[in-house]
Motif scaffolding. Structure first.
Motif, PDB file in Angstrom:
ATOM      1  N   ASP A 259       9.074 -33.389  65.277  1.00  0.00           N
ATOM      2  CA  ASP A 259       7.890 -34.210  65.003  1.00  0.00           C
ATOM      3  C   ASP A 259       8.060 -35.669  65.429  1.00  0.00           C
ATOM      4  O   ASP A 259       7.175 -36.487  65.224  1.00  0.00           O
ATOM      5  N   GLY A 260       9.216 -36.001  66.021  1.00  0.00           N
ATOM      6  CA  GLY A 260       9.469 -37.356  66.493  1.00  0.00           C
ATOM      7  C   GLY A 260      10.147 -38.254  65.477  1.00  0.00           C
ATOM      8  O   GLY A 260      10.609 -39.339  65.818  1.00  0.00           O
ATOM      9  N   SER A 261      10.210 -37.840  64.224  1.00  0.00           N
ATOM     10  CA  SER A 261      10.888 -38.643  63.214  1.00  0.00           C
ATOM     11  C   SER A 261      12.398 -38.570  63.435  1.00  0.00           C
ATOM     12  O   SER A 261      12.910 -37.619  64.017  1.00  0.00           O
ATOM     13  N   LEU A 262      13.094 -39.587  62.975  1.00  0.00           N
ATOM     14  CA  LEU A 262      14.543 -39.641  63.131  1.00  0.00           C
ATOM     15  C   LEU A 262      15.220 -39.286  61.817  1.00  0.00           C
ATOM     16  O   LEU A 262      14.732 -39.619  60.743  1.00  0.00           O
ATOM     17  N   SER A 263      16.369 -38.626  61.922  1.00  0.00           N
ATOM     18  CA  SER A 263      17.112 -38.227  60.737  1.00  0.00           C
ATOM     19  C   SER A 263      18.601 -38.385  60.994  1.00  0.00           C
ATOM     20  O   SER A 263      19.075 -38.119  62.095  1.00  0.00           O
ATOM     21  N   ARG A 264      19.315 -38.784  59.976  1.00  0.00           N
ATOM     22  CA  ARG A 264      20.778 -38.806  60.024  1.00  0.00           C
ATOM     23  C   ARG A 264      21.336 -37.508  59.438  1.00  0.00           C
ATOM     24  O   ARG A 264      22.521 -37.393  59.209  1.00  0.00           O
ATOM     25  N   GLY A 265      20.470 -36.554  59.197  1.00  0.00           N
ATOM     26  CA  GLY A 265      20.881 -35.227  58.758  1.00  0.00           C
ATOM     27  C   GLY A 265      21.010 -35.135  57.264  1.00  0.00           C
ATOM     28  O   GLY A 265      20.772 -36.100  56.569  1.00  0.00           O
ATOM     29  N   PRO A 266      21.331 -33.949  56.775  1.00  0.00           N
ATOM     30  CA  PRO A 266      21.562 -32.745  57.561  1.00  0.00           C
ATOM     31  C   PRO A 266      20.279 -32.216  58.198  1.00  0.00           C
ATOM     32  O   PRO A 266      19.189 -32.490  57.720  1.00  0.00           O
ATOM     33  N   LEU A 267      20.457 -31.482  59.273  1.00  0.00           N
ATOM     34  CA  LEU A 267      19.333 -30.914  60.016  1.00  0.00           C
ATOM     35  C   LEU A 267      19.301 -29.402  59.806  1.00  0.00           C
ATOM     36  O   LEU A 267      20.335 -28.760  59.641  1.00  0.00           O
ATOM     37  N   TYR A 268      18.089 -28.863  59.838  1.00  0.00           N
ATOM     38  CA  TYR A 268      17.860 -27.435  59.630  1.00  0.00           C
ATOM     39  C   TYR A 268      17.059 -26.884  60.806  1.00  0.00           C
ATOM     40  O   TYR A 268      16.349 -27.625  61.482  1.00  0.00           O
ATOM     41  N   GLY A 269      17.136 -25.571  61.011  1.00  0.00           N
ATOM     42  CA  GLY A 269      16.335 -24.943  62.055  1.00  0.00           C
ATOM     43  C   GLY A 269      14.853 -25.239  61.887  1.00  0.00           C
ATOM     44  O   GLY A 269      14.119 -25.406  62.863  1.00  0.00           O
ATOM     45  N   SER A 270      14.398 -25.352  60.652  1.00  0.00           N
ATOM     46  CA  SER A 270      12.981 -25.623  60.384  1.00  0.00           C
ATOM     47  C   SER A 270      12.545 -27.001  60.892  1.00  0.00           C
ATOM     48  O   SER A 270      11.353 -27.232  61.085  1.00  0.00           O
ATOM     49  N   ASP A 271      13.495 -27.912  61.126  1.00  0.00           N
ATOM     50  CA  ASP A 271      13.152 -29.222  61.683  1.00  0.00           C
ATOM     51  C   ASP A 271      12.644 -29.118  63.121  1.00  0.00           C
ATOM     52  O   ASP A 271      12.068 -30.072  63.645  1.00  0.00           O
ATOM     53  N   TYR A 272      12.871 -27.968  63.767  1.00  0.00           N
ATOM     54  CA  TYR A 272      12.512 -27.797  65.177  1.00  0.00           C
ATOM     55  C   TYR A 272      11.554 -26.627  65.414  1.00  0.00           C
ATOM     56  O   TYR A 272      11.385 -26.180  66.544  1.00  0.00           O
ATOM     57  N   THR A 273      10.899 -26.174  64.363  1.00  0.00           N
ATOM     58  CA  THR A 273       9.971 -25.043  64.472  1.00  0.00           C
ATOM     59  C   THR A 273       8.897 -25.279  65.543  1.00  0.00           C
ATOM     60  O   THR A 273       8.539 -24.366  66.284  1.00  0.00           O
ATOM     61  N   ALA A 274       8.402 -26.492  65.646  1.00  0.00           N
ATOM     62  CA  ALA A 274       7.334 -26.809  66.612  1.00  0.00           C
ATOM     63  C   ALA A 274       7.797 -26.657  68.064  1.00  0.00           C
ATOM     64  O   ALA A 274       6.975 -26.553  68.964  1.00  0.00           O
ATOM     65  N   LEU A 275       9.111 -26.639  68.295  1.00  0.00           N
ATOM     66  CA  LEU A 275       9.630 -26.505  69.665  1.00  0.00           C
ATOM     67  C   LEU A 275       9.897 -25.054  70.065  1.00  0.00           C
ATOM     68  O   LEU A 275      10.229 -24.787  71.210  1.00  0.00           O
ATOM     69  N   ILE A 276       9.754 -24.138  69.126  1.00  0.00           N
ATOM     70  CA  ILE A 276      10.054 -22.737  69.410  1.00  0.00           C
ATOM     71  C   ILE A 276       8.873 -22.105  70.117  1.00  0.00           C
ATOM     72  O   ILE A 276       7.738 -22.185  69.645  1.00  0.00           O
ATOM     73  N   ALA A 277       9.143 -21.486  71.252  1.00  0.00           N
ATOM     74  CA  ALA A 277       8.087 -20.827  72.027  1.00  0.00           C
ATOM     75  C   ALA A 277       7.508 -19.673  71.228  1.00  0.00           C
ATOM     76  O   ALA A 277       8.244 -18.974  70.521  1.00  0.00           O
ATOM     77  N   PRO A 278       6.201 -19.453  71.320  1.00  0.00           N
ATOM     78  CA  PRO A 278       5.605 -18.327  70.586  1.00  0.00           C
ATOM     79  C   PRO A 278       6.113 -17.009  71.125  1.00  0.00           C
ATOM     80  O   PRO A 278       6.483 -16.884  72.284  1.00  0.00           O
ATOM     81  N   ALA A 279       6.132 -16.032  70.239  1.00  0.00           N
ATOM     82  CA  ALA A 279       6.630 -14.692  70.613  1.00  0.00           C
ATOM     83  C   ALA A 279       5.711 -14.012  71.595  1.00  0.00           C
ATOM     84  O   ALA A 279       4.577 -14.272  71.728  1.00  0.00           O
TER      85      ALA A 279
END
Length: 180
Positions: free
Chosen positions: A160-180
């Motif tokens: 989503d463009g926000s910055l994080s020092r973590g921890p990071l989760y797979g759900s942080d990148y859901t928007a980047l996952i190509a649709p099935a």
């Protein structure tokens, strides 16, 4: 109360005095069936790797004879796509990266990142971090990922463009996952 007890006991589910583990089926991120994404040598262990296609994450599953360590898993990711994966237009945003994985006691993978040319800016930085996080969190023994440089936490972009020092989760990148 007696009626509730009778109804509960008559549903066919026996009671247990202690909890037990339940294994849930794992559906790949981008494929409706795990067998559709498998490739490589036939083995009993599925290794999930998140590659890139058209600026989106896509999952590929490789079959191995034994489970890889977290370091071996990330080494396979950094090595990039196999020829059959490249034939399916898969690439990686991790070219020139060197990653060292250490596991913390709380199922957190700590990934030390060094790059061949640390001074260069990357247009695919978010995809590179997403590949690392989503690949490692596909493992049963990794719940989150901390990204480090020289032992210090990196400020990492999420999908989503926000910055994080973590921890990071797979759900942080859901928007980047190509649709099935």
């Amino acid at each position: 109360m007696l009626l509730v007890g009778i109804l509960v006991s008559s549903c066919g589910v026996s009671t247990q005095s202690e909890p037990h583990a339940v294994e849930l089926p794992r559906r790949p991120l981008t494929e409706p069936r795990a067998s559709a994404a498998t490739e490589g040598r036939a083995g009993g262990v599925a290794e999930v790797l998140c590659m890139v296609r058209d600026n989106r994450l896509v999952e590929t599953v490789r079959r191995l004879d034994a489970p890889p360590t977290p370091q071996e898993h990330i080494d396979h990711l950094v090595a990039g796509p196999t020829q059959p994966e490249r034939d399916r237009a898969m690439t990686t945003a991790l070219v020139g990266s060197s990653l060292e994985v250490r596991m913390a006691g709380d199922a957190t993978a700590q990934v030390e990142i060094t790059e061949a040319d640390e001074g260069s800016a990357r247009s695919d930085e978010t995809l590179a971090y997403a590949q690392i996080v989503c690949t490692l969190t596909s493992r049963a023994d990794v719940a989150s990922v901390l990204l480090l440089r020289d032992g210090d936490r990196l400020e990492v972009p999420r999908a989503d463009g926000s910055l994080s020092r973590g921890p990071l989760y797979g759900s942080d990148y859901t928007a980047l996952i190509a649709p099935a």
